[in-house]
Design an enzyme around this catalytic site. Sequence first.
Site, PDB file in Angstrom:
ATOM      1  CE1 TYR A   1      16.867 -20.715   7.223  1.00 38.86           C
ATOM      2  CE2 TYR A   1      16.806 -18.632   8.406  1.00 38.86           C
ATOM      3  CZ  TYR A   1      16.403 -19.422   7.350  1.00 38.86           C
ATOM      4  OH  TYR A   1      15.541 -18.904   6.425  1.00 38.86           O
TER       5      TYR A   1
ATOM      6  CB  VAL B   1      18.953 -20.711   3.071  1.00 34.85           C
ATOM      7  CG1 VAL B   1      18.808 -21.514   4.357  1.00 34.85           C
ATOM      8  CG2 VAL B   1      20.428 -20.351   2.843  1.00 34.85           C
ATOM      9  CD  GLU B   2      13.331 -20.700   4.768  1.00 31.71           C
ATOM     10  OE1 GLU B   2      12.356 -21.459   4.728  1.00 31.71           O
ATOM     11  OE2 GLU B   2      14.031 -20.565   5.768  1.00 31.71           O
ATOM     12  CB  SER B   3      12.373 -23.095  -1.465  1.00 31.48           C
ATOM     13  OG  SER B   3      12.607 -21.947  -2.267  1.00 31.48           O
TER      14      SER B   3
END
Length: 424
Positions: free
Chosen positions: A336, A149-151
């Site tokens: 998120y 999800v982050e990168s």
Amino acid sequence: MHCKHTNADLQLTSMRFNQISSSARDTLALFAGVITVIAAALIAPSAWAQNSDLSACMAELRPAARTAKVTDATWARHTAGLQADFSVIEKLNFQPEFRTAIWDYMAALVDDERVADGAARLNEQRAALARAEQRFGVDAATVVAVWGVESNFGQTFGKYPLVQALGTLSCHGRRQSYFRGEFFAALRILQAGHIAPERLVGSWAGAFGHTQFMPSTFERLAVDFDGDGRADLMDSSVDALGSTANFLARAGWQSGLPWGIEVKLPAGLSLAGEGRRTKRPVADWAARGVRRIDGSALPDSLGSVGLLTLAGAKGPAFLVTRNFDALYSYNAAESYGLAIAHLSDRLRGAGPFATPWPTDDPGLSRAERRELQGLLVMRGHDIGPVDGMLGDKSRVAIRTEQQRLGHEADGRGGQKILKALRGG
Ligand code: CA
């Protein structure tokens, strides 16, 4: 407080004041399906915008930098001739015209492609992930879900040189004192030799690397997990996995406890006052008629749980544990946290949520977004690159096609417009 830009592969604009902060996802107030045109309080370019020279501001900041343990040599090396990049101030002031519905957000963040990519990473990194679980008590699927999800597993880092972006934000715009702390932290990271200066690039607000940590978060929580002496969140996925597990452990992750489960609510259950933070014993929820999604009894092992509903009583509902709070703390947005939680379940072999989102026009995966863009291109629209990101140009084209087809012309890419265009 940290401030972080959301992951670039979903054009959610916003800021992350977290790791106890706000987020793209925070200001991203997910009001189901609502499209709001905000009277853009656009900050007109003022006098300073004409002058990108930061030398006077840097001279003012130098004593504070010294106090913050940035050496004169580091300061001279990285701030001499530093020029402002005013595009980061535009990002800071940007008010999104388009609010992302929770089902659009989830459809793109947790799609089959990301599940397949995550399964491949679980396999490739199994040795490092096993070590991370042993040392920090956080399981592999959870760590890999955060990474995804982050990168997008290290594929989307942002492209802003951090010293320039944070230097600009330290001298211009809102929240300069916050950004100065991050600016000094970025300089200390370079000073310590963790990351080469030319590699330190990230989001406009200063989040960088596989884990999209802010510089101050890096200083608190990054670990050298591959043993080369540097914590390198840009070029070592092993360091990134260890650092993510360390983050969650420090955020209170309890080993072996699920993040939560999808549940079935009894008709008429009041949601007033309920939420992630309002934890009650599982037995209380059972007494109020809440069941597992398959109708069976709730597991006592969850302990104390809150009721999370992001689209009202008719949408998917979840009982969430303190481990959900740890996921939440990564970016201070419930949407998120749910994306990571759901991706981790999918990586463990679970299917999509049993309860559909309450919409007659569900969201699109990234593959479907690319297909939609391809159909728009075939109809002669200039939408820029076919990249699965539905930005301004794509929305203008979608609106035009919606008008032609007699749909509601909201510019949103969902299943309805995709199916209509597939049919010609
Ligand atoms: Ca390392």
